[in-house]
Design a protein around this motif. Structure first.
Motif, PDB file in Angstrom:
ATOM      1  N   GLU A 246       0.852  -1.208   0.000  1.00 17.49           N
ATOM      2  CA  GLU A 246       0.000   0.000   0.000  1.00 17.49           C
ATOM      3  C   GLU A 246       0.877   1.243   0.000  1.00 17.49           C
ATOM      4  N   PHE A 247       0.569   2.151  -0.907  1.00 14.30           N
ATOM      5  CA  PHE A 247       1.324   3.402  -1.030  1.00 14.30           C
ATOM      6  C   PHE A 247       0.360   4.557  -1.275  1.00 14.30           C
ATOM      7  N   PRO A 248       0.788   5.797  -0.920  1.00 14.36           N
ATOM      8  CA  PRO A 248      -0.035   6.944  -1.305  1.00 14.36           C
ATOM      9  C   PRO A 248      -0.128   7.033  -2.825  1.00 14.36           C
ATOM     10  N   MET A 249      -1.254   7.484  -3.334  1.00 13.43           N
ATOM     11  CA  MET A 249      -1.385   7.732  -4.774  1.00 13.43           C
ATOM     12  C   MET A 249      -0.248   8.644  -5.222  1.00 13.43           C
ATOM     13  N   GLY A 250       0.333   8.357  -6.370  1.00 14.09           N
ATOM     14  CA  GLY A 250       1.387   9.218  -6.905  1.00 14.09           C
ATOM     15  C   GLY A 250       2.792   8.776  -6.516  1.00 14.09           C
ATOM     16  N   THR A 251       2.927   7.674  -5.785  1.00 12.36           N
ATOM     17  CA  THR A 251       4.256   7.165  -5.419  1.00 12.36           C
ATOM     18  C   THR A 251       4.982   6.708  -6.693  1.00 12.36           C
ATOM     19  N   PRO A 252       6.263   7.103  -6.843  1.00  9.98           N
ATOM     20  CA  PRO A 252       6.982   6.678  -8.056  1.00  9.98           C
ATOM     21  C   PRO A 252       7.089   5.149  -8.149  1.00  9.98           C
ATOM     22  N   LEU A 253       7.039   4.663  -9.362  1.00  4.53           N
ATOM     23  CA  LEU A 253       7.101   3.223  -9.615  1.00  4.53           C
ATOM     24  C   LEU A 253       8.350   2.594  -8.998  1.00  4.53           C
ATOM     25  N   LYS A 254       9.460   3.362  -9.006  1.00 10.75           N
ATOM     26  CA  LYS A 254      10.725   2.802  -8.488  1.00 10.75           C
ATOM     27  C   LYS A 254      10.620   2.489  -6.993  1.00 10.75           C
ATOM     28  N   ASP A 255       9.823   3.267  -6.241  1.00  9.06           N
ATOM     29  CA  ASP A 255       9.672   3.010  -4.796  1.00  9.06           C
ATOM     30  C   ASP A 255       8.872   1.725  -4.555  1.00  9.06           C
ATOM     31  N   ILE A 256       7.929   1.476  -5.448  1.00  9.08           N
ATOM     32  CA  ILE A 256       7.107   0.259  -5.309  1.00  9.08           C
ATOM     33  C   ILE A 256       7.990  -0.967  -5.571  1.00  9.08           C
ATOM     34  N   LEU A 257       8.823  -0.836  -6.579  1.00  8.85           N
ATOM     35  CA  LEU A 257       9.759  -1.920  -6.911  1.00  8.85           C
ATOM     36  C   LEU A 257      10.749  -2.164  -5.777  1.00  8.85           C
ATOM     37  N   ALA A 258      11.222  -1.064  -5.188  1.00  6.31           N
ATOM     38  CA  ALA A 258      12.190  -1.190  -4.087  1.00  6.31           C
ATOM     39  C   ALA A 258      11.536  -1.895  -2.893  1.00  6.31           C
ATOM     40  N   ALA A 259      10.273  -1.566  -2.615  1.00 11.93           N
ATOM     41  CA  ALA A 259       9.579  -2.210  -1.488  1.00 11.93           C
ATOM     42  C   ALA A 259       9.468  -3.714  -1.710  1.00 11.93           C
ATOM     43  N   ALA A 260       9.368  -4.097  -2.971  1.00  5.91           N
ATOM     44  CA  ALA A 260       9.250  -5.531  -3.286  1.00  5.91           C
ATOM     45  C   ALA A 260      10.633  -6.180  -3.421  1.00  5.91           C
ATOM     46  N   GLY A 261      11.653  -5.487  -2.953  1.00  2.06           N
ATOM     47  CA  GLY A 261      13.003  -6.085  -2.898  1.00  2.06           C
ATOM     48  C   GLY A 261      13.793  -5.973  -4.185  1.00  2.06           C
ATOM     49  N   GLY A 262      13.247  -5.268  -5.184  1.00  2.30           N
ATOM     50  CA  GLY A 262      13.968  -5.102  -6.448  1.00  2.30           C
ATOM     51  C   GLY A 262      13.895  -6.354  -7.313  1.00  2.30           C
ATOM     52  N   VAL A 263      14.601  -6.282  -8.428  1.00  2.52           N
ATOM     53  CA  VAL A 263      14.547  -7.387  -9.405  1.00  2.52           C
ATOM     54  C   VAL A 263      15.236  -8.634  -8.822  1.00  2.52           C
ATOM     55  N   LYS A 264      14.630  -9.751  -9.050  1.00  3.77           N
ATOM     56  CA  LYS A 264      15.097 -11.027  -8.484  1.00  3.77           C
ATOM     57  C   LYS A 264      16.509 -11.393  -8.977  1.00  3.77           C
ATOM     58  N   ASP A 265      17.268 -11.958  -8.070  1.00  3.93           N
ATOM     59  CA  ASP A 265      18.608 -12.498  -8.358  1.00  3.93           C
ATOM     60  C   ASP A 265      19.558 -11.461  -8.956  1.00  3.93           C
ATOM     61  N   GLY A 266      19.332 -10.186  -8.657  1.00  5.35           N
ATOM     62  CA  GLY A 266      20.248  -9.127  -9.111  1.00  5.35           C
ATOM     63  C   GLY A 266      20.255  -8.900 -10.614  1.00  5.35           C
ATOM     64  N   LYS A 267      19.253  -9.412 -11.314  1.00  4.50           N
ATOM     65  CA  LYS A 267      19.232  -9.223 -12.779  1.00  4.50           C
ATOM     66  C   LYS A 267      18.808  -7.796 -13.123  1.00  4.50           C
ATOM     67  N   ARG A 268      18.982  -7.436 -14.387  1.00  5.23           N
ATOM     68  CA  ARG A 268      18.586  -6.095 -14.834  1.00  5.23           C
ATOM     69  C   ARG A 268      17.099  -6.063 -15.157  1.00  5.23           C
ATOM     70  N   LEU A 269      16.474  -4.927 -14.851  1.00  3.98           N
ATOM     71  CA  LEU A 269      15.058  -4.757 -15.168  1.00  3.98           C
ATOM     72  C   LEU A 269      14.896  -4.503 -16.655  1.00  3.98           C
ATOM     73  N   LYS A 270      13.917  -5.163 -17.259  1.00  2.00           N
ATOM     74  CA  LYS A 270      13.657  -4.899 -18.681  1.00  2.00           C
ATOM     75  C   LYS A 270      12.367  -4.097 -18.858  1.00  2.00           C
ATOM     76  N   ALA A 271      11.318  -4.492 -18.141  1.00  2.79           N
ATOM     77  CA  ALA A 271      10.018  -3.838 -18.357  1.00  2.79           C
ATOM     78  C   ALA A 271       9.106  -4.036 -17.154  1.00  2.79           C
ATOM     79  N   VAL A 272       8.083  -3.181 -17.101  1.00  2.00           N
ATOM     80  CA  VAL A 272       7.057  -3.328 -16.064  1.00  2.00           C
ATOM     81  C   VAL A 272       5.692  -3.161 -16.729  1.00  2.00           C
ATOM     82  N   ILE A 273       4.813  -4.109 -16.464  1.00  2.93           N
ATOM     83  CA  ILE A 273       3.415  -3.935 -16.867  1.00  2.93           C
ATOM     84  C   ILE A 273       2.735  -3.355 -15.624  1.00  2.93           C
ATOM     85  N   PRO A 274       2.220  -2.107 -15.713  1.00 10.66           N
ATOM     86  CA  PRO A 274       1.905  -1.404 -14.468  1.00 10.66           C
ATOM     87  C   PRO A 274       0.594  -1.751 -13.776  1.00 10.66           C
TER      88      PRO A 274
END
Ligand code: SF4
Length: 409
Positions: A246-274
């Motif tokens: 749960e986040f306030p409306m308008g939270t940057p996508l990167k903060d949501i990703l960070a809360a979820a621990g970032g991309v698995k196994d240290g791989k590079r992010l390619k895309a996000v379906i929002p």
């Protein structure tokens, strides 16, 4: 950071009435009936609460379009859309599992606001556990006299994705095929059995007790100028800690990703379906996007129902497109030719690319077919057929060129 819907998720017995009441539950219902309908509507209006099932229509605005009893005497209904079927979205399942009374309280307040004496919770057929939890919570609330004169019936879906759309949900409830209706009239004017009906999503209704208790202005200030409050994101895919955040409306996508621990196994992010598979893809360069109803729109996509699907560098976007189009082809109700045929041919063409037989001509066909579907169908499923693959082609052309090369010789 302020949390509303998930604030008490640490309480192991939050799903039980006793715990929910000990934490202030059902005080919002009491306060709403004391303040009266007019004051309640004014607070709702100030809150800027948007429909959180995907459409983002202002909740107060929707309620206000229900005709007054004097103009249209007879029953009116509130229906909870708990037919959560969008791949990538599971927040409603979590809300119902952990805090069913929050939903019931919000529903009772909504029923009071539009003077509905009969309400329904339409729950996805596969949510068997949640159905039992809701039934138990309803029994508790009924026994405690909290329902007053309002009846709440639980109805179960039968597995069609399309019945998550409000008008097809109403058709299903009437015992018919889940075929979306072509509005107008909208359900608030002519909904269930032709009567005025408010259809709201689980998350939207769960917000209402908090607005009543803390005030519309307070709620609005948590979010952005046009989208009040907080929002739940179901985060899945290639992340370390998938789950509901749960986040306030308008939270940057990167903060949501960070809360979820970032991309698995240290791989590079390619895309996000929002916002679930119906929403066009975003690239790794778009992580600063504020996640409210306006931010993703500026990038050509939508907040949708907050189903954030994370894809790492190994994802093949042709395979992603094929997966989504195959799902849509399976779930198309078949009412509109562009959707029925278009989804089928998208699936076939993408399959050809994946099996090594694709050519650049196929890409031109997909582009043209997409243009000829979107905007020429009854409901959002058909629009999605035309939009999703084109967005993937536009943002990840290299993946498509590799699978659909120029013809040689
Ligand atoms: S767009 Fe597709 S799913 Fe929607 S009504 Fe038409 S055929 Fe059915």
């Amino acid at each position: 950071m302020t949390k509303l819907l998930t604030a008490h998720f640490d309480e192991p017995k939050l799903h039980e009435l006793e715990t929910y009441r000990r934490l202030g539950g059902y005080e919002g219902l009491k306060k709403a009936s004391q303040m009266g309908r007019e004051a309640l509507m004014a607070e709702m209006s100030k809150s800027n609460l948007r429909g959180l099932g995907g459409a983002g229509f202002g909740a107060a605005m929707k309620w206000s379009t229900v005709p007054a009893e004097a103009k249209n005497p007879g029953p009116r209904y509130v229906v909870v859309n708990c037919d959560e079927s969008e791949p990538g979205c599971f927040k409603d399942r979590v809300l119902v599992t952990r805090s069913p009374h929050q939903l019931i309280e919000g529903l009772l307040i909504a029923a009071y606001a539009i003077d509905a004496r009969r309400t329904f919770i339409f729950i996805r057929g596969e949510y068997e556990v949640q159905h039992k939890i809701l039934q138990k919570a309803l029994d508790e609330a009924r026994t405690a006299g909290l329902l007053g004169e309002c009846a709440i019936d639980l109805m179960r879906g039968a597995g069609a994705y399309i019945s998550g759309l409000d008008t097809s949900l109403l058709e299903t409830m009437e015992g018919k095929k889940a075929w979306p209706r072509q509005p107008p009239p909208f359900p608030t004017v002519s909904g269930l059995l032709g009567r005025p009906t408010v259809v709201n999503n689980v998350e939207t209704l769960s917000m209402i007790p908090h607005i009543v208790m803390r005030g519309g202005e307070w709620f609005a200030k948590l979010g952005t100028a046009k989208s009040g409050g907080t929002v739940l994101f179901s985060v899945s895919g290639h992340v370390e800690k998938p789950g509901v955040y749960e986040f306030p409306m308008g939270t940057p996508l990167k903060d949501i990703l960070a809360a979820a621990g970032g991309v698995k196994d240290g791989k590079r992010l390619k895309a996000v379906i929002p916002g679930g598979v119906s929403t066009p893809v975003m690239t790794a360069d778009e992580l600063d996007t504020p996640m409210d109803f306006e931010g993703p729109r500026a990038k050509g996509t939508f907040l949708g129902a907050g189903g954030v699907i994370v894809l790492d560098e190994t994802a093949d976007m042709v395979s992603v497109a094929h997966n989504i189009e195959r799902f849509l082809a399976h779930e198309s109700c078949g009412q509109c030719t562009p959707c029925r045929q278009g989804s089928f041919w998208h699936e076939r063409i993408l399959e050809r690319g994946l099996s090594g037989g694709g050519t650049a001509d196929d890409l031109a066909t997909l582009e043209r077919a997409g243009e000829n579907i979107t905007g020429k169908v009854i409901c959002a499923l058909g629009d999605t057929v035309g939009v999703v693959t084109r967005a993937l082609m536009k943002k990840f052309p290299e993946d498509f060129k590799a699978r659909f090369p120029e013809r040689r010789g």
